[in-house]
Design an enzyme around this catalytic site. Structure first.
Site, short mmCIF file in Angstrom:
data_model
loop_
_atom_site.label_atom_id
_atom_site.label_comp_id
_atom_site.label_asym_id
_atom_site.label_seq_id
_atom_site.Cartn_x
_atom_site.Cartn_y
_atom_site.Cartn_z
N HIS A 1 6.38 -9.14 7.08
CA HIS A 1 5.36 -9.21 5.70
C HIS A 1 4.11 -8.47 5.96
O HIS A 1 3.11 -8.97 5.38
CB HIS A 1 5.20 -10.78 5.55
CG HIS A 1 6.27 -11.77 5.73
ND1 HIS A 1 7.13 -12.13 4.61
CD2 HIS A 1 6.92 -12.27 6.86
CE1 HIS A 1 8.02 -12.97 4.85
NE2 HIS A 1 7.87 -13.05 6.22
N SER B 1 -9.06 16.94 0.92
CA SER B 1 -9.64 16.69 -0.74
C SER B 1 -10.53 17.75 -0.87
O SER B 1 -11.18 18.27 -0.12
CB SER B 1 -10.15 15.29 -0.49
OG SER B 1 -11.18 15.31 -1.61
N LYS C 1 -11.91 13.93 4.24
CA LYS C 1 -10.67 13.42 4.10
C LYS C 1 -9.51 14.49 4.97
O LYS C 1 -9.69 15.68 4.86
CB LYS C 1 -10.01 13.46 2.70
CG LYS C 1 -11.04 12.29 1.90
CD LYS C 1 -10.21 11.00 1.92
CE LYS C 1 -9.03 11.01 0.93
NZ LYS C 1 -8.64 9.62 1.02
N GLU D 1 3.44 11.33 2.68
CA GLU D 1 3.67 10.67 1.03
C GLU D 1 4.75 11.51 0.39
O GLU D 1 5.32 10.84 -0.45
CB GLU D 1 2.27 10.99 0.34
CG GLU D 1 1.32 10.18 1.00
CD GLU D 1 -0.17 10.61 0.48
OE1 GLU D 1 -0.84 9.72 -0.14
OE2 GLU D 1 -0.64 11.61 0.73
#
Ligand code: ARG
Length: 467
Positions: free
Chosen positions: A159, A286, A292, A299
């Site tokens: 979970h 970024s 970043k 992804e």
């Protein structure tokens, strides 16, 4: 006004197809990648035609020589593909006819329906080998990483809440198992591909005295004992697209595995976890925020799994409800299939590259796994060892956790008198349960994360992947 048809099937037509129809119906822009298989099929077929006396040996030799020249031209990028000739089959046959008069006999006792089925079976065999190599490369990187970090412990999650301690190696080996099943699925697809469609003709075979077993042997459609494998029903042969569905579904499952792995990598590389640092080479920055470093490769692995699932759906819907046998709809079977193949191959490469450059951050892992609540279950097992029924033990430890929370102390620091109030079987030594090394050693059964078990599993995979 359209001109009379020049197509191989043009005899009964007074007009050729409209230019729009040509653009609409051509498949050569994508099925040209079947050329090597199409040529192998034509060589085997013409060898058989000579074998049964439907063409002469000289005609066979001329056809073979012509096909070899065409194959070389295709490899060199010199071959001129023409959409007016519809597909890979007619492009090659047409080119051959221009050079070799005997080429007019090549299509004897053959249809593009059994021809494309044969091309695709040969294609599947080779695609499965390529995919399996890519999957095994990912497994190898994972086993290397697991071996390197056998001692590093992290929380295991259910979970997405901290559950019990595991070694990072055990977690990585879970991925190796997942991919191992993918490998087996693709090996099975390759096995199912190993049966020769040629001879089924358009739907009902041929009246000519062909030798299907001869062709099957020529093309390597043989079992372990070298016996030729040919399809047993000509109608099923030209209608069947199960292999497409199997390949696409194996690819979709592997893609979903990759996306789950990618999700863990994304979580682990976040500041909240910091278990790993992903390589700069597979991350991007970024355009606005200078600090970043984004896990874009992971992804995209997660995102591209959507295409793999979509391609499977595309194929299932394509085949659903088609009347027997071949229908032109089936030409649409190739783009999604090729996309699944190409997507999976590059995903495997990117995943292997990302993992190979990933650095485990042991300090962050140690800090996370130091949470004593991860061993609450071990404390219940402690009570069980002292004769307490598990349900009662579970309840007592729950009460102890609540007590610790109330006192604002870590679980092992609940005073002995408080522990005694909760259950008399909390003897003096209960805090010893929180020794992590001991807790890991104790999980020594097969498939559990003890160091000895993990070592065994690493060795098992090393051996399997060396073969
Ligand atoms: N390009 C076709 C396909 O991929 C080859 C088979 C064509 N057969 C036919 N009867 N038109 O399905």
């Amino acid at each position: 006004m359209a001109k009379p048809s020049q197509a191989t099937w043009g005899g009964r037509f007074s007009s050729g197809p409209a230019e729009l129809m040509l653009r609409f119906s051509e498949s050569v822009t994508f099925d040209r990648r079947l050329a090597p298989f199409d040529i192998a099929g034509s060589k085997a077929h013409s060898a058989m035609l000579a074998h049964v006396g439907l063409i002469t040996a000289a005609e066979r030799n001329a056809i073979h020589k012509g096909l070899d020249v065409i194959a070389a031209e295709i490899v060199e990028g010199k071959f001129v593909w023409d959409v007016k000739l519809e597909d890979v089959h007619m492009n090659i046959e047409h080119a051959l006819k221009q050079r070799v008069p005997a080429a007019a006999k090549l299509h004897t006792a053959r249809s593009r329906n059994d021809q494309v089925a044969t091309d695709m079976r040969l294609y599947f065999k080779s695609a499965c080998v390529e995919v399996v190599a890519g999957l095994r490369a990912v497994q190898r990187v994972l086993v290397d990483l697991a071996e390197l970090h056998r001692e590093v412990l992290i929380p295991g999650y259910t979970h997405l809440q901290r559950a019990q301690p595991v070694s990072i190696a055990h977690h990585l080996l879970a991925w190796v198992e997942m991919i191992g099943r993918d490998v087996r699925r693709f090996a099975e697809v390759a096995e199912h591909a190993n049966i020769c469609p040629l001879g089924a003709g358009a739907i009902a075979g041929t009246t000519l005295p062909i030798d299907r077993e001869f062709v099957a042997k020529e093309l390597g459609f043989v079992d372990a004992k070298g016996r030729p494998q040919v399809t047993p029903n000509s109608m099923d042969t030209v209608a069947d697209r199960d292999l497409f569905l199997e390949f696409a579904s194996a690819a979709a499952i592997a893609g979903v595995h990759f996306s789950r792995i990618a999700e863990d990598l994304i979580l682990w590389s976040s500041a909240e976890f910091r278990f790993i640092d992903l390589p700069d080479t597979f991350c991007t920055g970024s355009s606005l925020m200078p600090q970043k470093k984004n896990p874009d490769a992971a992804e995209l692995l997660r995102g591209k799994s959507g295409r793999l699932v979509g391609n499977l759906t595309n194929l299932l819907v394509l085949v659903k409800g088609l009347p027997m046998t071949y229908n032109r709809d089936l030409q649409e079977d190739k783009p999604p299939l090729f996309d699944s193949h190409d997507t999976l191959v590059i995903c495997a490469e990117v995943l292997a590259g990302t993992l190979a450059g990933a650095k485990v951050i042991p300090a962050a892992c140690a800090a996370a796994v130091a949470d004593p609540l991860l061993l609450a279950t071990d404390l219940a097992d402690y009570l069980v060892n002292r004769g307490v029924p598990f349900r009662d033990a579970h309840h007592a430890v729950g009460a102890l956790v609540k007590c610790a929370e109330g006192l604002g102390v870590p679980l092992p620091q609940v005073p002995q008198d408080e522990a005694q109030k909760i259950h008399k079987e909390f003897a003096k030594d209960w805090p010893e349960v929180f020794d992590l090394d001991r807790a890991m050693e104790a999980r020594r059964g097969t498939g559990m994360p003890s160091p000895a078990q993990v070592k065994k599993q690493v060795a098992r995979w090393r051996k399997a992947l060396a073969e």
